[in-house]
Design an enzyme around this catalytic site. Sequence first.
Site, PDB file in Angstrom:
ATOM      1  CB  CYS A  43     -24.968  40.833  18.704  1.00  0.00           C
ATOM      2  SG  CYS A  43     -26.059  41.490  17.192  1.00  0.00           S
ATOM      3  CB  CYS A  48     -25.929  38.439  15.250  1.00  0.00           C
ATOM      4  SG  CYS A  48     -25.763  38.076  16.997  1.00  0.00           S
ATOM      5  CE  LYS A  51     -24.679  34.171  11.660  1.00  0.00           C
ATOM      6  NZ  LYS A  51     -25.018  33.825  13.273  1.00  0.00           N
ATOM      7  CE1 TYR A 179     -29.630  29.515  17.286  1.00  0.00           C
ATOM      8  CE2 TYR A 179     -29.032  27.988  18.955  1.00  0.00           C
ATOM      9  CZ  TYR A 179     -30.282  28.919  18.315  1.00  0.00           C
ATOM     10  OH  TYR A 179     -31.196  29.228  18.993  1.00  0.00           O
ATOM     11  CD  GLU A 183     -25.356  30.769  12.980  1.00  0.00           C
ATOM     12  OE1 GLU A 183     -24.951  31.398  13.135  1.00  0.00           O
ATOM     13  OE2 GLU A 183     -26.655  30.541  12.845  1.00  0.00           O
ATOM     14  CG  HIS A 439     -49.635  31.170  -6.227  1.00  0.00           C
ATOM     15  ND1 HIS A 439     -49.612  30.622  -5.664  1.00  0.00           N
ATOM     16  CD2 HIS A 439     -49.688  31.575  -7.272  1.00  0.00           C
ATOM     17  CE1 HIS A 439     -48.813  29.374  -6.832  1.00  0.00           C
ATOM     18  NE2 HIS A 439     -48.911  30.291  -7.676  1.00  0.00           N
ATOM     19  CD  GLU A 444     -48.211  30.406  -2.563  1.00  0.00           C
ATOM     20  OE1 GLU A 444     -49.096  29.901  -2.984  1.00  0.00           O
ATOM     21  OE2 GLU A 444     -47.275  30.244  -3.385  1.00  0.00           O
TER      22      GLU A 444
END
Length: 450
Positions: A43, A48, A51, A179, A183, A439, A444
């Site tokens: 990681c 992760c 990356k 993945y 990516e 908003h 939303e």
Amino acid sequence: MSSYDYDFFVIGAGSGGVRAARIAASHGAKVGIAEEYRVGGTCVIRGCVPKKLLVYGAHFAEDLEDCVRFGWDVEGKAFDWAKLRDSVAHEVDRLEGLYRDTLGNNDVTVHDCRATLAGGHEVALSDGTSVTAKYILIAVGARPHVPDIEGCAEHAIVSNDVFKLDALPKRIAIAGGGYIANEFAGIFHQFGSKVTIVQRSDTILRGYDEQMRDRLMQISMTKGIDFKFNSHFKKVEKQEDGSLHLTMDGCEDMEVDALLFATGRLPNIEGLGLDKLGIETGERGAIKVDEYSRTNVDHIYAVGDVTDRIQLTPVAIREGHAVADNLFDGQDRTVDYECVPSAVFSHPPIASVGMTESEARNKLGGSIKVYTSDFRAMKNVLAGRNERSLYKIVTDANTDRVVGIHMIGPEAPEIMQAAAVAVKAGLKKADFDNTVALHPTMSEELVLMR
Ligand code: NDP
């Protein structure tokens, strides 16, 4: 006094191992940890974190295009790969230092060695010494799997290598549709490489909601990323000019400057000594464990990618934490694998929690309701970027409970983390409807779908 050198010895200082070691030590255990490469594991060192930093770097390409309609005129735009690569490497060094500090501050002894199970309670270290421990945790992770294809071992790269590239390839083929393939396709494309994804089947991102996958594919194709489906590599040859000739089955042969394999990750069990203790493994070599992450040998545990449950960092961390709490704090914790949110940091990203529409249809006997919002983010509209987001809520029609949320669009993973709390808590669609919109935001849409 214990007759062992350590109460707890962890093999592998990645996310799961470091968490387990730190928590065990905080409960008063005498803890050692061995790491053959760098503290932080996949990681932090080659996954992760670096990356995600490349994803951020890649996003500037779009931002610099989009900013024009917002009144900006940026002269002399240029991208320097070596500069980004080296900044990322420095950040990784910094984080590794922090991980080491954390272990040190918790009195965990770090052995910068490869460790193997020597039998019984003994662990052999590559510096020629050995240690004994009452409990041993295997947290050695997984490594990229490269299929056995002529020329691949010599000429293909894996995700680990991307962070060290001298230069960006002008043309890159990426094997796999998961993945990592999606990516890195986004990253390389934004940096100007011509990207071709080569997938053995006819779909990408198996396991994600079909509409999200289709939307990503459509956006990626519009941007210029090529997809070759039902295609296989037969041979990889290096040519005199340094480029690669790819002999294909299912599509035309290709000439590229780099070939990246992203075809899954295999548990790192080779040479670990599992056989000496009779530790059982299952499919793809994953170490078999029970709900407490205990192997079939009572005092040996395993967490994270080496067990191939869900190959995600936060899952490994939870597994490691639970092992330490159970062994050294008398707790009775297991990890709940339901509703684990996940994201693909593609361009744009996908995020998901709970059941996909088809999973829900199968599991709930067809009695589901599906709400979707297909919209163009305000920023994209002004920028003139014709890229639509798609949000989907899947509910159990009998109870109104939200059983899945799926999103593709800017910042989808950031939005999903909060939405996942609601799904995990078992909230109903009516609870979403009762919540006033914030908003103007993209998120939303989650409370406005009817
Ligand atoms: P994935 O499992 O995501 O995807 C593997 C891809 O390779 C699939 O498209 C699969 O096709 C294909 N494939 C598998 N075996 C072969 C083969 N022998 N020959 C050709 N194609 C093959 O793996 P990745 O390598 O992309 O990532 C590994 C793991 O790392 C992920 O599962 C994930 O858990 C983790 N990860 C998570 C990230 C995140 O959270 N954002 C980012 C990166 C990695 P098919 O669909 O036909 O099976």
